[in-house]
Scaffold this motif. Structure first.
Motif, PDB file in Angstrom:
ATOM      1  N   ALA A  61       0.835  -1.207   0.000  1.00  0.00           N
ATOM      2  CA  ALA A  61       0.000   0.000   0.000  1.00  0.00           C
ATOM      3  C   ALA A  61       0.867   1.253   0.000  1.00  0.00           C
ATOM      4  O   ALA A  61       0.561   2.234  -0.687  1.00  0.00           O
ATOM      5  N   THR A  62       1.966   1.225   0.736  1.00  0.00           N
ATOM      6  CA  THR A  62       2.884   2.357   0.757  1.00  0.00           C
ATOM      7  C   THR A  62       3.497   2.580  -0.624  1.00  0.00           C
ATOM      8  O   THR A  62       3.648   3.715  -1.073  1.00  0.00           O
ATOM      9  N   GLY A  63       3.808   1.499  -1.314  1.00  0.00           N
ATOM     10  CA  GLY A  63       4.321   1.602  -2.676  1.00  0.00           C
ATOM     11  C   GLY A  63       3.309   2.235  -3.618  1.00  0.00           C
ATOM     12  O   GLY A  63       3.652   3.079  -4.450  1.00  0.00           O
ATOM     13  N   LEU A  64       2.047   1.847  -3.464  1.00  0.00           N
ATOM     14  CA  LEU A  64       0.982   2.421  -4.290  1.00  0.00           C
ATOM     15  C   LEU A  64       0.826   3.912  -4.004  1.00  0.00           C
ATOM     16  O   LEU A  64       0.699   4.719  -4.924  1.00  0.00           O
ATOM     17  N   GLU A  65       0.870   4.284  -2.741  1.00  0.00           N
ATOM     18  CA  GLU A  65       0.767   5.691  -2.375  1.00  0.00           C
ATOM     19  C   GLU A  65       1.956   6.486  -2.927  1.00  0.00           C
ATOM     20  O   GLU A  65       1.787   7.620  -3.381  1.00  0.00           O
ATOM     21  N   ALA A  66       3.139   5.893  -2.905  1.00  0.00           N
ATOM     22  CA  ALA A  66       4.316   6.558  -3.471  1.00  0.00           C
ATOM     23  C   ALA A  66       4.130   6.787  -4.969  1.00  0.00           C
ATOM     24  O   ALA A  66       4.470   7.851  -5.490  1.00  0.00           O
ATOM     25  N   TYR A  72       1.217  12.631  -9.094  1.00  0.00           N
ATOM     26  CA  TYR A  72       0.631  13.926  -8.751  1.00  0.00           C
ATOM     27  C   TYR A  72       1.677  15.041  -8.791  1.00  0.00           C
ATOM     28  O   TYR A  72       1.466  16.094  -9.384  1.00  0.00           O
ATOM     29  N   LEU A  73       2.804  14.792  -8.143  1.00  0.00           N
ATOM     30  CA  LEU A  73       3.845  15.819  -8.058  1.00  0.00           C
ATOM     31  C   LEU A  73       4.493  16.129  -9.404  1.00  0.00           C
ATOM     32  O   LEU A  73       5.039  17.215  -9.599  1.00  0.00           O
ATOM     33  N   THR A  74       4.428  15.193 -10.328  1.00  0.00           N
ATOM     34  CA  THR A  74       4.998  15.431 -11.659  1.00  0.00           C
ATOM     35  C   THR A  74       3.935  15.869 -12.659  1.00  0.00           C
ATOM     36  O   THR A  74       4.198  15.939 -13.857  1.00  0.00           O
ATOM     37  N   GLY A  75       2.734  16.167 -12.169  1.00  0.00           N
ATOM     38  CA  GLY A  75       1.686  16.731 -13.013  1.00  0.00           C
ATOM     39  C   GLY A  75       1.068  15.769 -14.014  1.00  0.00           C
ATOM     40  O   GLY A  75       0.530  16.191 -15.031  1.00  0.00           O
ATOM     41  N   GLN A  76       1.110  14.487 -13.717  1.00  0.00           N
ATOM     42  CA  GLN A  76       0.591  13.490 -14.638  1.00  0.00           C
ATOM     43  C   GLN A  76      -0.868  13.136 -14.302  1.00  0.00           C
ATOM     44  O   GLN A  76      -1.216  11.985 -14.057  1.00  0.00           O
ATOM     45  N   LEU A  81      -5.827   9.525 -13.610  1.00  0.00           N
ATOM     46  CA  LEU A  81      -7.204   9.173 -13.970  1.00  0.00           C
ATOM     47  C   LEU A  81      -7.268   7.829 -14.685  1.00  0.00           C
ATOM     48  O   LEU A  81      -8.173   7.021 -14.441  1.00  0.00           O
ATOM     49  N   GLU A  82      -6.305   7.584 -15.558  1.00  0.00           N
ATOM     50  CA  GLU A  82      -6.257   6.310 -16.286  1.00  0.00           C
ATOM     51  C   GLU A  82      -6.096   5.137 -15.322  1.00  0.00           C
ATOM     52  O   GLU A  82      -6.790   4.130 -15.429  1.00  0.00           O
TER      53      GLU A  82
END
Length: 90
Positions: A61-66, A72-76, A81-82
Motif C-alpha cells: 500500500a505504501t508503494g501504491l501511495e508513493a 501527482y507531483l509530476t503533473g501526470q 485518472l487512467e
C-alpha cells in the motif's frame, strides 16, 4: 467538532487491504518508471503496520501511495485518472 470517522464507502479505497486489491489491477499496466517508483515506496523502511493489515499489505500500500504521489507531483493527472479507471473498473 471532533474528528469524523471515515465512511464505509471511503474504506473501500483507503485501507491497506483495499489498496493491495487496487494494486493487483494496475500493476501489470505500469511502465518501467512507474514500476520503479512503486518498488522504491514498497521497499522503504517501515516500522509497524496498523493492526488491520499485514506488513506485506502495508508495504505494498505504501508503494501504491508513493506511485500516486509521484504522478501527482509530476503533473501526470491524465495518468492518475487512467490508473483510477483501471482500478475501479469491475
Amino acid at each position: 467538532a471532533g474528528v469524523q470517522k471515515p465512511s464505509v464507502a471511503s474504506l473501500r479505497y483507503v485501507t491497506a487491504c483495499a489498496q493491495c486489491q487496487v494494486l493487483e489491477k494496475i500493476l501489470p499496466c505500469l511502465n518501467e518508471k512507474e514500476n520503479d517508483i512503486y518498488h522504491r515506496g514498497r521497499n522503504c523502511v517501515h516500522n509497524m503496520p496498523p493492526k488491520s493489515c499485514t506488513m506485506s499489505e502495508y508495504r505494498r500500500a505504501t508503494g501504491l501511495e508513493a506511485l500516486f504521489g509521484y504522478l501527482y507531483l509530476t503533473g501526470q493527472d491524465e495518468r492518475i485518472l487512467e490508473l483510477f479507471e483501471l482500478a475501479t473498473h469491475e
